[in-house]
Write an enzyme that holds these catalytic residues in place. Structure first.
Site, PDB file in Angstrom:
ATOM      1  N   CYS A  79       0.833  -1.201   0.000  1.00 13.09           N
ATOM      2  CA  CYS A  79       0.000   0.000   0.000  1.00 13.09           C
ATOM      3  C   CYS A  79       0.876   1.263   0.000  1.00 13.09           C
ATOM      4  CB  CYS A  79      -0.992  -0.066   1.150  1.00 13.09           C
ATOM      5  SG  CYS A  79      -2.429   0.969   0.854  1.00 13.09           S
ATOM      6  N   HIS A 172      -3.303  -5.186   1.626  1.00 10.41           N
ATOM      7  CA  HIS A 172      -2.637  -5.445   2.919  1.00 10.41           C
ATOM      8  C   HIS A 172      -2.550  -6.940   3.228  1.00 10.41           C
ATOM      9  CE1 HIS A 172      -2.301  -1.310   4.527  1.00 10.41           C
ATOM     10  NE2 HIS A 172      -3.252  -1.100   3.636  1.00 10.41           N
ATOM     11  N   GLU A 174      -0.821  -8.432   5.220  1.00 13.75           N
ATOM     12  CA  GLU A 174      -0.482  -8.686   6.634  1.00 13.75           C
ATOM     13  C   GLU A 174      -1.727  -8.775   7.513  1.00 13.75           C
ATOM     14  OE1 GLU A 174      -0.391  -5.893   5.087  1.00 13.75           O
ATOM     15  OE2 GLU A 174      -0.761  -4.182   6.408  1.00 13.75           O
TER      16      GLU A 174
HETATM   17  N1  GLN Z   1      -3.573   6.275   1.218  1.00 13.93           N
HETATM   18  C1  GLN Z   1      -2.278   6.019   1.775  1.00 13.93           C
HETATM   19  C2  GLN Z   1      -1.214   6.839   1.072  1.00 13.93           C
HETATM   20  O1  GLN Z   1      -1.455   7.332   0.010  1.00 13.93           O
HETATM   21  C3  GLN Z   1      -1.928   4.544   1.670  1.00 13.93           C
HETATM   22  C4  GLN Z   1      -2.932   3.745   2.458  1.00 13.93           C
HETATM   23  C5  GLN Z   1      -2.368   2.552   3.138  1.00 13.93           C
HETATM   24  O2  GLN Z   1      -1.167   2.341   3.214  1.00 13.93           O
HETATM   25  N2  GLN Z   1      -3.260   1.784   3.696  1.00 13.93           N
HETATM   26  O3  GLN Z   1      -0.164   7.005   1.603  1.00 13.93           O
END
Ligand code: GLN
Length: 190
Positions: A79, A172, A174
């Site tokens: 992410c 995610h 994890e």
């Molecule tokens: N929206 C976050 C970002 O742009 C990422 C979201 C996440 O890691 N769950 O940094």
């Protein structure tokens, strides 16, 4: 031999990655300073807030150290971690590391910008297996360079990519108790 694996612990959900890697038998180190990278076999960059982590990479002195680390050793970003690994995050507030030849758009899953979970098909070793995926304000992968493999898609869009020893995940892995993506990543340790 037990692999020593680091999780960048500047901000975000590093604790869950530490738990997964511990459950897989790794010796896990939370990483906050450049000299902590020395003995690691691999590094995870967790989800969180990519603009915040980007600033902290500079204030901690870790930015150059992580780029150097990635020349020889595997890095996985989930992410926000993927946003930090990409070639172009499309947002001036994030200075990415350029470890994966993809471009992304932050917070960009159409109407599902906040969060959702779904089962996706994971394509590894010529097999397609179902994998539960939790998306939280996920980035969207836009351009994918020629050296990048797409290991899973949703509606045709890449959500899991691999380039050489590095892995990038928009969701995610994890959070679901299914550790296959971490195992895939650890398989790149030499
Ligand atoms: N929206 C976050 C970002 O742009 C990422 C979201 C996440 O890691 N769950 O940094």
């Amino acid at each position: 031999m037990v692999a020593e694996v680091g999780v960048l612990a500047l901000q975000g959900d590093f604790a869950r990655h530490q738990e997964v890697l511990g459950a897989l038998g790794c010796q896990v180190q939370p990483i906050r300073y450049p000299d902590q990278l020395a003995n690691l076999s691999a590094l995870v960059i967790p989800g969180g807030e990519s603009a915040t982590i980007s600033k902290q990479l500079d204030s901690s002195g870790l930015r150059e150290a992580v780029v150097e680390f990635a020349r020889e050793r595997p890095v996985m970003g989930t992410c926000a971690g993927l946003i930090l690994m990409c070639r172009d995050p499309g947002d001036k507030r994030v200075q990415s590391l350029g470890l994966l030849d993809v471009t992304v758009t932050r917070n960009s899953w159409g109407r599902q910008v906040h969060s959702f979970s779904t089962a996706l098909e994971l394509h590894i070793n010529g097999r397609a297996d179902a994998f539960p995926a939790v998306f939280i304000r996920a980035p969207r992968v836009q351009e994918v360079g020629p050296g990048v493999e797409v290991l899973a898609r949703i509606d045709g869009e890449p959500v899991l990519v691999r380039q050489g020893r590095h892995v990038g995940v928009t969701f995610h892995p994890e959070l679901t108790g299914d550790h296959r993506i971490h195992e895939l990543f650890l398989g790149a340790i030499t």
